[in-house]
Design an enzyme around this catalytic site. Structure first.
Site, PDB file in Angstrom:
ATOM      1  N   SER A  33      13.397   6.480  11.091  1.00 52.39           N
ATOM      2  CA  SER A  33      12.817   5.254  11.684  1.00 52.39           C
ATOM      3  C   SER A  33      13.368   4.013  10.979  1.00 52.39           C
ATOM      4  O   SER A  33      13.658   3.004  11.622  1.00 52.39           O
ATOM      5  CB  SER A  33      11.282   5.285  11.604  1.00 52.39           C
ATOM      6  OG  SER A  33      10.813   5.077  10.286  1.00 52.39           O
ATOM      7  N   TYR A  49      10.430   9.315   8.657  1.00 55.95           N
ATOM      8  CA  TYR A  49      10.347   7.968   8.085  1.00 55.95           C
ATOM      9  C   TYR A  49      11.751   7.400   7.866  1.00 55.95           C
ATOM     10  O   TYR A  49      12.057   6.268   8.256  1.00 55.95           O
ATOM     11  CB  TYR A  49       9.582   8.043   6.757  1.00 55.95           C
ATOM     12  CG  TYR A  49       9.428   6.722   6.031  1.00 55.95           C
ATOM     13  CD1 TYR A  49       8.479   5.792   6.448  1.00 55.95           C
ATOM     14  CD2 TYR A  49      10.211   6.417   4.917  1.00 55.95           C
ATOM     15  CE1 TYR A  49       8.318   4.588   5.787  1.00 55.95           C
ATOM     16  CE2 TYR A  49      10.055   5.222   4.243  1.00 55.95           C
ATOM     17  CZ  TYR A  49       9.110   4.301   4.677  1.00 55.95           C
ATOM     18  OH  TYR A  49       8.959   3.105   4.008  1.00 55.95           O
TER      19      TYR A  49
HETATM   20  N1  LIG Z   1       5.855   0.818  -0.787  1.00 58.05           N
HETATM   21  C1  LIG Z   1       7.103   1.247  -0.782  1.00 58.05           C
HETATM   22  O1  LIG Z   1       7.575   1.893  -1.755  1.00 58.05           O
HETATM   23  C2  LIG Z   1       7.994   0.944   0.388  1.00 58.05           C
HETATM   24  C3  LIG Z   1       9.367   1.221   0.264  1.00 58.05           C
HETATM   25  C4  LIG Z   1      10.195   0.941   1.342  1.00 58.05           C
HETATM   26  C5  LIG Z   1       9.675   0.381   2.498  1.00 58.05           C
HETATM   27  N2  LIG Z   1       8.337   0.133   2.593  1.00 58.05           N
HETATM   28  C6  LIG Z   1       7.840  -0.455   3.840  1.00 58.05           C
HETATM   29  O2  LIG Z   1       7.110  -1.626   3.544  1.00 58.05           O
HETATM   30  C7  LIG Z   1       6.273  -1.920   4.663  1.00 58.05           C
HETATM   31  C8  LIG Z   1       4.905  -2.326   4.140  1.00 58.05           C
HETATM   32  O3  LIG Z   1       4.289  -1.196   3.559  1.00 58.05           O
HETATM   33  P1  LIG Z   1       3.539  -1.250   2.158  1.00 58.05           P
HETATM   34  O4  LIG Z   1       4.387  -0.533   1.187  1.00 58.05           O
HETATM   35  O5  LIG Z   1       3.095  -2.620   1.853  1.00 58.05           O
HETATM   36  O6  LIG Z   1       2.327  -0.254   2.453  1.00 58.05           O
HETATM   37  P2  LIG Z   1       0.786  -0.538   2.755  1.00 58.05           P
HETATM   38  O7  LIG Z   1       0.259   0.766   3.234  1.00 58.05           O
HETATM   39  O8  LIG Z   1       0.163  -1.165   1.559  1.00 58.05           O
HETATM   40  O9  LIG Z   1       0.806  -1.598   3.945  1.00 58.05           O
HETATM   41  C9  LIG Z   1       1.146  -1.238   5.254  1.00 58.05           C
HETATM   42  C10 LIG Z   1       0.189  -1.928   6.202  1.00 58.05           C
HETATM   43  O10 LIG Z   1       0.601  -1.642   7.552  1.00 58.05           O
HETATM   44  C11 LIG Z   1      -0.575  -1.450   8.308  1.00 58.05           C
HETATM   45  N3  LIG Z   1      -0.296  -0.692   9.517  1.00 58.05           N
HETATM   46  C12 LIG Z   1      -0.003   0.626   9.627  1.00 58.05           C
HETATM   47  N4  LIG Z   1       0.159   0.948  10.908  1.00 58.05           N
HETATM   48  C13 LIG Z   1      -0.039  -0.170  11.629  1.00 58.05           C
HETATM   49  C14 LIG Z   1      -0.004  -0.471  13.012  1.00 58.05           C
HETATM   50  N5  LIG Z   1       0.241   0.475  13.933  1.00 58.05           N
HETATM   51  N6  LIG Z   1      -0.251  -1.734  13.399  1.00 58.05           N
HETATM   52  C15 LIG Z   1      -0.525  -2.705  12.491  1.00 58.05           C
HETATM   53  N7  LIG Z   1      -0.567  -2.475  11.174  1.00 58.05           N
HETATM   54  C16 LIG Z   1      -0.335  -1.221  10.750  1.00 58.05           C
HETATM   55  C17 LIG Z   1      -1.524  -0.736   7.377  1.00 58.05           C
HETATM   56  O11 LIG Z   1      -2.875  -0.833   7.808  1.00 58.05           O
HETATM   57  C18 LIG Z   1      -1.258  -1.451   6.059  1.00 58.05           C
HETATM   58  O12 LIG Z   1      -2.124  -2.552   5.889  1.00 58.05           O
HETATM   59  C19 LIG Z   1       6.263  -0.676   5.532  1.00 58.05           C
HETATM   60  O13 LIG Z   1       7.099  -0.879   6.649  1.00 58.05           O
HETATM   61  C20 LIG Z   1       6.857   0.378   4.630  1.00 58.05           C
HETATM   62  O14 LIG Z   1       7.472   1.410   5.349  1.00 58.05           O
HETATM   63  C21 LIG Z   1       7.489   0.384   1.556  1.00 58.05           C
END
Ligand SMILES: NC(=O)c1ccc[n+]([C@@H]2O[C@H](COP(=O)([O-])OP(=O)(O)OC[C@H]3O[C@@H](n4cnc5c(N)ncnc54)[C@H](O)[C@@H]3O)[C@@H](O)[C@H]2O)c1
Length: 278
Positions: free
Chosen positions: A162, A159
């Site tokens: 990436s 992760y």
């Molecule tokens: N939540 C955290 O603490 C955090 C911290 C740093 C970065 N992020 C990043 O934030 C972004 C959003 O994540 P989030 O935290 O809202 O989590 P989340 O799981 O609530 O939302 C992520 C969404 O991406 C969708 N998804 C996954 N694979 C997919 C694909 N191949 N095609 C289309 N959609 C897909 C999922 O179905 C989900 O709805 C991500 O890139 C995550 O890595 C999150």
């Protein structure tokens, strides 16, 4: 420039990962700012996001797609241009952790799938979205990276790698789009309460340790998806018109520090006491 520059009135915004968390919050916020939303996700729950946007008076279409699949990304961009006549803003936000494994438990399959969704996905979004944004004379692309992409300590190896790639991708893409008026930036969230972190939040709550969540950042709490979406909105809007090729941490201050020795923490606490109880 005035505060009105934060408006997305008349713009079309495509958002991936829109079924949940940050993507859902951004769909609602961008719509409130006036954009027509193309809400994309692998999950059918993206239809619930679309309904929420409609209920709030916004204009939206839902697209079920895989953000790491080139045909799906091409189809999503086409859906935006066919339905709304163009594209101005792209928020490549979909992401997965690849599972919480130790470094030596990683497999090529896990690494390949994590890189496919988290890094190749944003690449494809830029590759196919930028030409449409160029037709509008410019616009904004935002990718969700992470503080995990800045250095070790905020996620599993596949992760973190990436997300480090996403930070380089926005630098490379911004240079590759020089002279087009298309800006490309990344937001680097710290711990945020979403679907991705739900297991950790649930575990902490079940153990009565909710108060410990986010304690390692200076704000001493986790973030909410709206606090990340608002940075994405700023980056999407003309309010950030001179901001390009940057990765901005929204993490309560977590990434502002090197690891600190216990003595330094005690010094800070003693110093604060003199301010709180003069
Ligand atoms: N939540 C955290 O603490 C955090 C911290 C740093 C970065 N992020 C990043 O934030 C972004 C959003 O994540 P989030 O935290 O809202 O989590 P989340 O799981 O609530 O939302 C992520 C969404 O991406 C969708 N998804 C996954 N694979 C997919 C694909 N191949 N095609 C289309 N959609 C897909 C999922 O179905 C989900 O709805 C991500 O890139 C995550 O890595 C999150």
């Amino acid at each position: 420039m005035s505060a009105a520059a934060m408006s997305l009135d008349g713009k079309v915004a495509l958002i991936t990962g829109a079924a949940s968390g940050i993507g859902r919050a951004a769909s609602l916020m961008f719509a409130e700012a006036g954009a027509k939303i193309v809400a994309c996700d692998l999950s059918e729950a993206v239809n619930e996001t679309a309904q929420a946007v409609r209920d709030a008076g916004g204009e939206v279409m839902a697209v079920t797609m895989d953000a790491g699949s080139e045909p799906d990304v091409i189809a999503a961009v086409k859906a935006a241009t066919d339905s709304y006549g163009g594209l101005d803003v792209l928020f490549a936000n979909a992401g997965i952790t690849g599972g919480l494994r130790g470094f030596f438990e990683g497999t090529p399959e896990v690494w390949a799938e994590t890189l496919r969704v988290n890094l190749i996905g944003p690449f494809l979004a830029i590759k196919h979205g930028a030409p449409e944004i160029m037709k509008r004379g410019g616009g904004s692309i935002i990718c969700t990276a992470s503080v995990a992409g800045l250095r070790f300590g905020a996620g599993p190896a596949q992760y973190s790698a990436s997300k480090a790639g996403v930070i380089n991708l926005v630098q490379t893409a911004c240079q590759s789009l020089a002279g087009t008026g298309v800006r490309v930036n990344a937001v680097c969230p710290g711990l945020t309460e979403t679907g991705m972190t739900k297991p950790a939040y649930d575990m902490a709550r079940a153990a009565g340790k909710e108060h410990k969540i986010g304690q390692i950042n200076p704000l001493r709490r986790g973030g909410q998806p709206e606090e990340i979406a608002s940075m994405a909105l700023f980056l999407a809007s003309d309010a950030s018109s001179y901001l390009n090729g940057q990765a901005i941490a929204v993490d309560g201050g977590l990434s502002s520090s090197h690891p600190v020795a216990p003595g330094t923490v005690r010094e800070v606490e003693e110093g604060l006491k003199t301010v709180r109880e003069p």
